[in-house]
Design a protein around this motif. Structure first.
Motif, short mmCIF file in Angstrom:
data_model
loop_
_atom_site.label_atom_id
_atom_site.label_comp_id
_atom_site.label_asym_id
_atom_site.label_seq_id
_atom_site.Cartn_x
_atom_site.Cartn_y
_atom_site.Cartn_z
N ALA A 148 0.83 -1.62 0.15
CA ALA A 148 0.13 -0.15 -0.02
C ALA A 148 0.95 1.09 0.45
O ALA A 148 0.35 2.25 -0.70
N THR A 149 1.84 1.61 0.60
CA THR A 149 3.49 2.25 0.47
C THR A 149 3.47 2.74 -1.30
O THR A 149 3.47 3.37 -1.19
N LEU A 150 3.68 1.67 -1.74
CA LEU A 150 3.84 1.84 -2.93
C LEU A 150 3.14 2.40 -3.70
O LEU A 150 3.09 2.74 -4.35
N MET A 151 2.58 1.44 -3.60
CA MET A 151 0.97 2.23 -4.26
C MET A 151 0.44 3.68 -4.09
O MET A 151 0.37 4.54 -4.62
N GLU A 152 0.52 4.08 -2.70
CA GLU A 152 0.49 6.20 -2.76
C GLU A 152 1.55 6.39 -2.78
O GLU A 152 1.07 7.68 -3.57
N LYS A 153 2.68 6.47 -2.47
CA LYS A 153 4.05 6.67 -2.90
C LYS A 153 3.95 7.10 -4.73
O LYS A 153 4.17 7.66 -5.25
N MET A 199 10.74 3.68 -5.51
CA MET A 199 10.75 3.27 -4.55
C MET A 199 12.32 2.64 -4.36
O MET A 199 12.26 1.93 -4.77
N SER A 200 13.11 3.47 -3.50
CA SER A 200 14.21 2.57 -3.02
C SER A 200 14.36 2.03 -1.61
O SER A 200 12.73 2.24 -1.03
N LEU A 201 14.41 1.12 -1.17
CA LEU A 201 14.58 0.29 0.37
C LEU A 201 14.13 1.42 1.27
O LEU A 201 13.31 1.20 2.68
N ASN A 202 15.18 1.93 1.45
CA ASN A 202 15.19 3.12 2.75
C ASN A 202 14.03 4.00 2.57
O ASN A 202 13.15 4.53 3.31
N GLY A 203 13.65 4.72 0.93
CA GLY A 203 12.36 5.72 0.85
C GLY A 203 10.85 4.90 1.36
O GLY A 203 10.22 5.74 2.00
N LEU A 204 10.82 3.23 0.76
CA LEU A 204 9.92 2.63 1.00
C LEU A 204 10.20 2.49 2.55
O LEU A 204 9.11 2.50 4.02
N GLU A 239 12.47 -8.39 3.18
CA GLU A 239 12.01 -9.92 2.38
C GLU A 239 10.39 -9.50 2.66
O GLU A 239 9.66 -10.43 1.75
N ALA A 240 9.45 -8.49 3.41
CA ALA A 240 7.67 -8.47 2.84
C ALA A 240 7.98 -7.76 0.51
O ALA A 240 7.00 -8.38 0.20
N LEU A 241 8.93 -7.56 0.68
CA LEU A 241 8.95 -7.00 -0.82
C LEU A 241 9.33 -8.78 -1.51
O LEU A 241 9.23 -8.22 -3.22
N ASP A 242 10.07 -9.65 -1.15
CA ASP A 242 10.59 -10.01 -1.82
C ASP A 242 8.79 -11.07 -2.12
O ASP A 242 8.84 -11.95 -3.33
N GLY A 278 17.61 -0.03 -14.46
CA GLY A 278 18.54 0.54 -14.87
C GLY A 278 19.07 1.79 -14.10
O GLY A 278 19.20 2.79 -14.10
N ASN A 279 18.88 1.47 -11.87
CA ASN A 279 19.52 2.11 -10.96
C ASN A 279 20.68 1.66 -10.63
O ASN A 279 20.75 0.35 -10.58
N ARG A 280 21.33 1.92 -10.01
CA ARG A 280 22.50 1.86 -9.28
C ARG A 280 21.97 1.59 -7.81
O ARG A 280 22.49 0.26 -7.20
N THR A 281 21.25 1.50 -7.67
CA THR A 281 20.29 1.42 -6.44
C THR A 281 18.92 0.29 -6.77
O THR A 281 18.34 1.27 -7.99
N THR A 282 18.82 -0.46 -6.52
CA THR A 282 17.38 -1.43 -6.62
C THR A 282 16.34 -0.70 -6.46
O THR A 282 15.80 -0.05 -5.17
N ARG A 283 15.48 -0.18 -7.22
CA ARG A 283 13.69 -0.11 -6.46
C ARG A 283 12.88 -0.18 -6.68
O ARG A 283 12.76 -1.34 -8.17
N TRP A 284 11.89 0.01 -6.46
CA TRP A 284 10.71 -1.37 -6.61
C TRP A 284 9.71 -0.22 -6.58
O TRP A 284 9.05 0.73 -6.40
N GLU A 285 8.60 -1.20 -7.76
CA GLU A 285 7.63 -0.40 -8.45
C GLU A 285 6.18 -1.92 -8.05
O GLU A 285 6.09 -2.61 -7.33
#
Length: 233
Positions: free
Chosen positions: A19-24, A34-39, A62-65, A78-85
């Motif tokens: 839900a946080t991914l959906m909100e942001k 989003m990066s893990l830290n931002g998420l 763990e939740a992302l996986d 495409g980013n040096r830092t792993t980001r999630w959608e």
């Protein structure tokens, strides 16, 4: 096959991350994916969250996986830092409006249709409460072939004017009348409400003392008896 919470409900941590991914994605698109830290910061917000959580890096990862295995989230390349959608609409098989309502319910807990419409302003602008109710009814009547119902309408709580809705992404919820919001009849008032009551009582006490002093100076007796209802004088 759409995601089916009857066979594999989300954990509270998975629901918060999703839900946080959906909100942001809707409210801060410049920071999305989003990066893990931002998420993690979004998941652990103290506002607009019910319940408030304190996830660790390991719990969020763990939740992302797990969400990735369920096809509800994926890594962005495409980013040096792993980001999630998120992949909510396609993974669950619902239109945008329904996804918005489910995301808000996962983030903020049970809400009325009116509260959902207000809270959805930054996500999606519903024309009126009727349109919100129509999508909620559709989610509640979702067929088994599509994954079954995704929301449930809770019984009206004592003293409440409207019924609230809860999501079923984490499985069945308690629908007994004891499931009531803080501050309603039958439950303890919230700290904020109690503070307001205490402040008002203190102000009334000051006013009573002032009235008594003025009446004493004028040589009259104050009348603090309750007013009679109209027609009962």
């Amino acid at each position: 096959m759409p995601f089916d919470p009857r066979t594999r409900p989300l954990t509270p941590q998975e629901a918060r991350v999703l839900a946080t991914l959906m909100e942001k994605a809707r409210t801060v698109p410049d920071s999305y994916p989003m990066s893990l830290n931002g998420l993690l910061t979004g998941c652990n917000q103290k506002t607009s969250r019910d319940p408030v959580m304190q996830l660790s890096d390991a719990q969020a990862q763990e939740a992302l996986d797990s969400l990735k295995l369920l096809s509800l989230a994926f890594e962005s390349s495409g980013n040096r830092t792993t980001r999630w959608e998120h992949n909510f609409q396609r993974g669950v098989g619902v239109p945008e409006q329904s996804a918005v309502l489910l995301g808000l319910l996962m983030l903020r807990g049970p809400q009325t249709a009116g509260e959902l419409r207000i809270n959805a302003e930054r996500w999606y602008r519903f024309a009126d409460i009727s349109s919100v109710e129509a999508f909620l009814d559709e989610l509640q009547e979702r067929s088994a072939e599509k994954g079954g119902p995704l929301v449930v309408q809770l019984p009206r709580a004592p003293g409440a004017r409207e019924q609230r809705w809860a999501h079923l992404m984490c499985g069945p919820v308690d629908t007994t009348p004891s499931h009531v919001p803080a501050g309603s009849v039958g439950s303890a008032p919230s700290p904020a409400l109690q503070a307001r009551v205490d402040a008002l009582e203190a102000e009334v006490a000051i006013l009573r003392n002032t009235v008594q002093r003025l009446c004493s100076e004028l040589g009259i007796s104050p009348d603090f008896s309750p007013m009679s209802p109209p027609g009962q004088e």
